[in-house]
Design an enzyme around this catalytic site. Structure first.
Site, PDB file in Angstrom:
ATOM      1  N   SER A  68       1.269 -11.165  -4.984  1.00 19.24           N
ATOM      2  CA  SER A  68       0.550 -11.057  -3.629  1.00 19.24           C
ATOM      3  C   SER A  68      -0.757 -10.292  -3.881  1.00 19.24           C
ATOM      4  CB  SER A  68       1.593 -10.600  -2.626  1.00 19.24           C
ATOM      5  OG  SER A  68       2.172  -9.375  -3.116  1.00 19.24           O
ATOM      6  N   HIS A 128       2.519  -7.004  -6.323  1.00 23.35           N
ATOM      7  CA  HIS A 128       1.668  -6.897  -4.993  1.00 23.35           C
ATOM      8  C   HIS A 128       0.246  -5.998  -5.710  1.00 23.35           C
ATOM      9  CE1 HIS A 128       0.045  -6.800  -0.911  1.00 23.35           C
ATOM     10  NE2 HIS A 128       0.050  -5.620  -0.998  1.00 23.35           N
ATOM     11  N   GLU A 150      -3.740  -7.752  -2.112  1.00 21.10           N
ATOM     12  CA  GLU A 150      -4.186  -6.999  -0.773  1.00 21.10           C
ATOM     13  C   GLU A 150      -5.848  -7.106  -0.700  1.00 21.10           C
ATOM     14  OE1 GLU A 150      -2.926  -2.944   0.376  1.00 21.10           O
ATOM     15  OE2 GLU A 150      -5.124  -2.505  -0.138  1.00 21.10           O
ATOM     16  N   GLY A 173      -0.140   5.219   8.972  1.00 23.26           N
ATOM     17  CA  GLY A 173      -1.446   5.270   8.901  1.00 23.26           C
ATOM     18  C   GLY A 173      -1.852   6.716   8.715  1.00 23.26           C
ATOM     19  N   ASP A 174      -3.265   6.459   7.883  1.00 21.58           N
ATOM     20  CA  ASP A 174      -3.771   8.066   7.644  1.00 21.58           C
ATOM     21  C   ASP A 174      -4.822   8.195   8.738  1.00 21.58           C
ATOM     22  OD1 ASP A 174      -2.727   8.950   5.345  1.00 21.58           O
ATOM     23  OD2 ASP A 174      -4.044   7.514   4.043  1.00 21.58           O
ATOM     24  N   ARG A 210     -12.170  -7.501  -5.437  1.00 21.06           N
ATOM     25  CA  ARG A 210     -13.000  -7.673  -6.891  1.00 21.06           C
ATOM     26  C   ARG A 210     -11.705  -8.661  -7.597  1.00 21.06           C
ATOM     27  NH1 ARG A 210     -17.708  -5.490  -7.357  1.00 21.06           N
ATOM     28  NH2 ARG A 210     -18.414  -3.792  -5.914  1.00 21.06           N
ATOM     29  N   ASP A 246      11.967  11.624   1.015  1.00 17.36           N
ATOM     30  CA  ASP A 246      10.781  10.506   1.051  1.00 17.36           C
ATOM     31  C   ASP A 246      11.777   9.141   1.162  1.00 17.36           C
ATOM     32  OD1 ASP A 246       8.343   9.878   1.554  1.00 17.36           O
ATOM     33  OD2 ASP A 246       7.880   9.622  -0.744  1.00 17.36           O
ATOM     34  N   PHE A 297      -9.019   8.352  -5.629  1.00 20.51           N
ATOM     35  CA  PHE A 297      -8.118   7.877  -4.951  1.00 20.51           C
ATOM     36  C   PHE A 297      -6.664   8.465  -5.380  1.00 20.51           C
ATOM     37  CE2 PHE A 297      -6.213   3.403  -3.550  1.00 20.51           C
ATOM     38  CZ  PHE A 297      -5.624   3.924  -2.365  1.00 20.51           C
ATOM     39  N   HIS A 355      -2.079  -5.660   8.269  1.00 27.56           N
ATOM     40  CA  HIS A 355      -1.780  -4.226   8.038  1.00 27.56           C
ATOM     41  C   HIS A 355      -1.947  -3.606   9.592  1.00 27.56           C
ATOM     42  CE1 HIS A 355      -2.168  -3.319   3.488  1.00 27.56           C
ATOM     43  NE2 HIS A 355      -1.932  -4.605   3.607  1.00 27.56           N
ATOM     44  N   ARG A 407      15.256   4.795   6.626  1.00 27.25           N
ATOM     45  CA  ARG A 407      15.081   4.677   8.053  1.00 27.25           C
ATOM     46  C   ARG A 407      14.197   3.427   8.308  1.00 27.25           C
ATOM     47  NH1 ARG A 407      13.911   9.999  10.746  1.00 27.25           N
ATOM     48  NH2 ARG A 407      13.577   8.871  12.354  1.00 27.25           N
ATOM     49  N   GLN A 442       2.848   2.418  -3.186  1.00 28.40           N
ATOM     50  CA  GLN A 442       1.617   2.945  -3.690  1.00 28.40           C
ATOM     51  C   GLN A 442       1.437   2.749  -5.062  1.00 28.40           C
ATOM     52  OE1 GLN A 442      -1.464   3.298  -2.980  1.00 28.40           O
ATOM     53  NE2 GLN A 442      -1.081   4.920  -1.294  1.00 28.40           N
ATOM     54  N   ALA A 486       6.062  14.449   1.990  1.00 26.49           N
ATOM     55  CA  ALA A 486       7.473  14.419   1.991  1.00 26.49           C
ATOM     56  C   ALA A 486       7.892  15.750   1.299  1.00 26.49           C
ATOM     57  CB  ALA A 486       7.957  13.157   1.028  1.00 26.49           C
TER      58      ALA A 486
END
Ligand code: FAD
Length: 288
Positions: free
Chosen positions: A7, A259, A9, A100-101, A265, A152, A210, A69, A158, A170, A146
């Site tokens: 998949s 993923h 993103e 989210g950030d 790109r 975490d 990043f 998302h 949950r 990630q 975490a």
């Protein structure tokens, strides 16, 4: 070696040139028959309308299963759920549900007074609002907020127990990191799929920044290799080799889904997929 399911993103483009690049990316990668593609939601909720438009357009014109998302940041519960209902009305029922950030410059996540207070609450809201396939984030290198990996993973459980169907991780640099995480998840009672997030590195400086921001540990050998390759202008070759080897190790260890973070790109992702045996599917009627 088994042929993995893949998949991709994408992120929403902010100008005309970027729009063409996204469409080009879709054209290059869609023949690889992805399980789904997803479109990010800007940090701080900044691309809300853009994400909605891109998702609806991709769904309508690309023929690809498209996931949106959605985050809890800077929106009331009603606003967030209305976006999800709009997606469903447009035929999009796959959501990547995230806390989210926060917006740039903000000091950590502060829920909107009338908003969802956590990703778990968002998932519960989505389950009530419609029949969505829900994916969530997971962190093999441990999320920076975490307490430790056990906490975490407990939180990931949950999210899955609240009704999420699958986790997308990630990015990380070594297959061992993923395997240790996967084993710990199984030990904690998680039995839903955990799909490794793969980041083909186009731009070493950006990737390093990043990784540092999101808590992904960079092994010393990766830093040495990319610093040297960048100096010698053969970064692409190294990136393809490193990424292909990571994916091969994962597949040998039993992973059957990957993923890819494409950053709109397509070339590197396409080359890695080809190296893994994921090539365009030729329909019989097109051969004759
Ligand atoms: P959560 O899982 O809700 O929280 C992260 C960790 O913090 C938890 O694992 C837990 O350890 C701790 N934690 C949080 N809340 C609690 C609590 N109430 N009690 C105890 N512990 C808690 N960001 C965007 O802005 N837009 C995007 O489109 C986007 N896409 C992403 C896609 C993927 C696959 C991934 C992995 C991340 C993405 N992100 C995106 C980044 C993400 O928003 C950040 O990592 C954010 O800090 C955490 O979001 P989450 O839903 O994974 O967090």
């Amino acid at each position: 070696m088994i042929r993995p399911e893949i998949s991709f993103e994408f992120f929403p483009p902010k100008n005309i040139e970027a729009t063409f690049r996204l469409w080009d990316t879709v054209q290059v990668l869609s023949p690889l028959n992805p399980r789904f593609v997803s479109v990010t939601y800007g940090a701080g909720g900044t691309t809300r309308d853009l994400t909605r438009d891109v998702v609806a357009t991709l769904h309508k014109h690309s023929g690809l299963r498209t996931a949106a998302h959605l985050t809890c940041v800077e929106a009331t519960r009603e606003e967030t759920l209305q976006i999800a209902r709009d997606f469903a009305a447009a035929g999009v029922t796959d959501i990547v549900a995230l806390r989210g950030d926060p917006p740039k410059g903000a000091d950590g996540f502060v829920p909107h007074p009338e908003g969802f207070g956590s990703s778990v609450e968002l998932i519960e809201g989505l389950k009530e609002a419609g029949d969505f396939t829900i994916r969530v984030g997971a962190y093999p290198d441990v999320h920076p907020e975490a307490r430790d990996q056990a906490a975490d993973i407990e939180f990931l459980k949950r999210k899955l127990d609240a009704g999420a169907d699958e986790a997308l991780t990630q990015f990380f640099f070594e297959a061992e990191t993923f395997f240790r995480f996967r084993d710990a998840c199984v030990k904690a009672g998680i039995d839903k799929p955990i799909v490794p997030g793969i980041f083909p590195i186009e731009n070493w400086k950006g990737a390093r920044r990043f990784a540092e921001n999101c808590g992904t540990k960079i092994p010393a050998w990766v830093i040495d290799a990319f610093e040297t390759a960048t100096r010698d202008n053969r970064q692409d070759l190294l990136a393809t080799a490193v990424c292909t080897e990571l994916c091969s190790d994962l597949i040998e260890g039993g992973v059957d889904k990957l993923h890819f973070y494409t950053l709109n790109r397509p070339e590197l992702t396409r080359d890695v997929c080809f190296a893994l045996g994921v090539t365009p599917e030729v329909k019989l009627e097109n051969v004759a």
